[in-house]
Scaffold this active site. Structure first.
Site, short mmCIF file in Angstrom:
data_model
loop_
_atom_site.label_atom_id
_atom_site.label_comp_id
_atom_site.label_asym_id
_atom_site.label_seq_id
_atom_site.Cartn_x
_atom_site.Cartn_y
_atom_site.Cartn_z
N VAL A 1 -33.26 -43.51 29.30
CA VAL A 1 -33.57 -44.31 30.43
C VAL A 1 -32.99 -44.33 31.90
O VAL A 1 -33.39 -44.13 32.80
CB VAL A 1 -33.10 -46.20 29.77
N ASP B 1 -35.17 -52.28 10.52
CA ASP B 1 -36.03 -52.98 9.49
C ASP B 1 -37.54 -52.55 9.66
O ASP B 1 -38.28 -53.27 9.18
CB ASP B 1 -35.77 -54.41 9.89
N HIS C 1 -24.02 -51.17 5.69
CA HIS C 1 -24.14 -50.98 6.88
C HIS C 1 -24.30 -49.11 7.31
O HIS C 1 -24.28 -48.94 8.22
CB HIS C 1 -23.11 -51.39 7.83
O1 F6P Z 1 -31.90 -56.49 11.56
C1 F6P Z 1 -31.24 -55.31 11.11
C2 F6P Z 1 -30.33 -55.68 9.87
O2 F6P Z 1 -29.48 -54.56 9.90
C3 F6P Z 1 -30.97 -56.23 8.61
O3 F6P Z 1 -31.36 -55.01 8.07
C4 F6P Z 1 -29.75 -56.75 8.07
O4 F6P Z 1 -30.11 -57.84 7.18
C5 F6P Z 1 -29.04 -57.60 9.33
O5 F6P Z 1 -29.29 -56.70 10.44
C6 F6P Z 1 -27.47 -57.56 9.00
O6 F6P Z 1 -27.20 -58.11 10.21
P1 F6P Z 1 -25.35 -58.00 10.53
O7 F6P Z 1 -24.96 -56.71 10.43
O8 F6P Z 1 -25.31 -59.11 11.95
O9 F6P Z 1 -24.80 -59.08 9.24
#
Ligand code: F6P
Length: 321
Positions: A25, A130, A252
């Protein structure tokens, strides 16, 4: 007549490939003589006017890094009319002509509000592990997440096979079975549990019992976090079958790390195209790649629930295992 864009602002969520999109961008805009401002911590920064100028050099060396250099947050205040009005005032006070919003459902829903309720010119870029943006085949970050989960499952399989154990692997997806279904296919996993299919585990338990009677002793069962906790599934299996189970919660690690080549290329194309469509005066859309062609989809449509054929996917998994 199309209003000339002199200054645009970019907001980002975090997943692998977002930095690559931001780079695209900034450098595309720069090549068109447009100034770019990054918004720190997403909508929270928009409300506060927390902006930083981004030059070509500011986005060098970020292409292969996960996360977002702008940082990000979830912002409840932006869901209120008051928060939105504060954001609008900051956009006007900073002479921002247009916005690029890089993120998932929540980010794009916010972008749609800014466009429709307040007349802000906005283009969204889909970025979420997702992969649940409606009408969008692939969102930035999803390919990396599936590859990370697949590598983990390949490693887990070594122990599952050697020690003849059942592993329940929990992947991300609070509302989406995308990662779970794709990694089950890519990793040759035997069973799939996703939020979109809410049965009582009886089929799963019957399959394991029946397989065990045939002499099968090791399984990899993938469960999306939104469907059930891996520990609960493992406990149910042990209680019902007497077989030993182990659990791995990937968490994560799926959202960060070096983006795959696919995600970097997707990010480059969509980031570049987002600026092109903004310059043409387009607003309230999300850019996407569909069957190899760049195009746009109205944000209104993009934020609807995605129609993904999990039934066919699950049937294929069953045939192949
Ligand atoms: O929407 C992406 C995502 O990684 C989902 O797969 C997961 O449930 C959610 O975010 C987790 O969010 P956070 O890291 O804010 O707990």
């Amino acid at each position: 007549m199309v209003r000339k864009i002199k200054r645009l602002a970019v907001l980002t969520r975090d997943c692998s490939g977002v930095n690559a999109a931001l780079r695209a961008v900034v450098r595309t805009a720069d090549s068109m003589g447009i100034e770019v401002w990054g918004v720190i911590r997403h909508y929270a920064g928009l409300i506060k006017g927390d902006f930083c100028h981004l030059s070509r050099i500011d986005v060098s060396g970020i292409l292969n890094n996960g996360g977002t250099i702008l940082r990000t947050s979830r912002c409840k205040e932006f869901m209120t009319e008051e928060g939105q009005r504060k954001a609008l005032a900051q956009i006007q006070n900073h002479n921002i002509d247009a916005l690029v919003v890089i993120g998932g459902n929540g980010s794009l829903a916010g972008a749609h509000v800014l466009a429709t309720k307040y007349g802000v010119q906005v283009v969204g870029i889909p970025a979420t592990i997702d992969n649940d943006i409606n009408g969008v085949e692939m969102s930035i970050g999803a390919d990396t997440a599936v590859n990370v989960a697949m590598e983990a499952i390949d490693k887990i399989r070594d122990t599952a096979f050697s020690l003849e154990r059942i592993f329940v692997v929990e992947v991300m997806g609070r509302k989406s079975g995308y990662i779970a279904s794709q990694v089950a296919l890519a990793g040759g996993c035997e069973e799939l549990l996703i939020p979109e299919v809410n049965d009582d585990f009886s089929t799963l338990l019957a399959n394991i019992k029946e397989g065990n009677q045939r002499g099968k002793v090791s399984w990899i069962i993938v469960v999306a976090e939104g469907r059930a906790k891996a520990h609960d599934v493992a406990q149910k299996i042990s209680e019902a079958t007497g077989l030993e189970t182990r659990v791995a919660v990937l968490g994560h690690i799926q959202r960060g790390g070096r983006p795959t080549a696919f995600d970097r290329i997707l990010a480059a194309r969509l980031g570049n195209y987002a600026v092109q469509v903004l310059v043409e005066g387009v607003t309230d859309v999300c850019v996407r790649l569909k069957t190899g062609e760049l195009g746009v989809i109205p944000l209104e449509e993009a934020i609807q629930p995605k129609d993904f054929d999990f039934v066919t996917e699950a049937a294929l998994i069953k045939i192949l295992t």
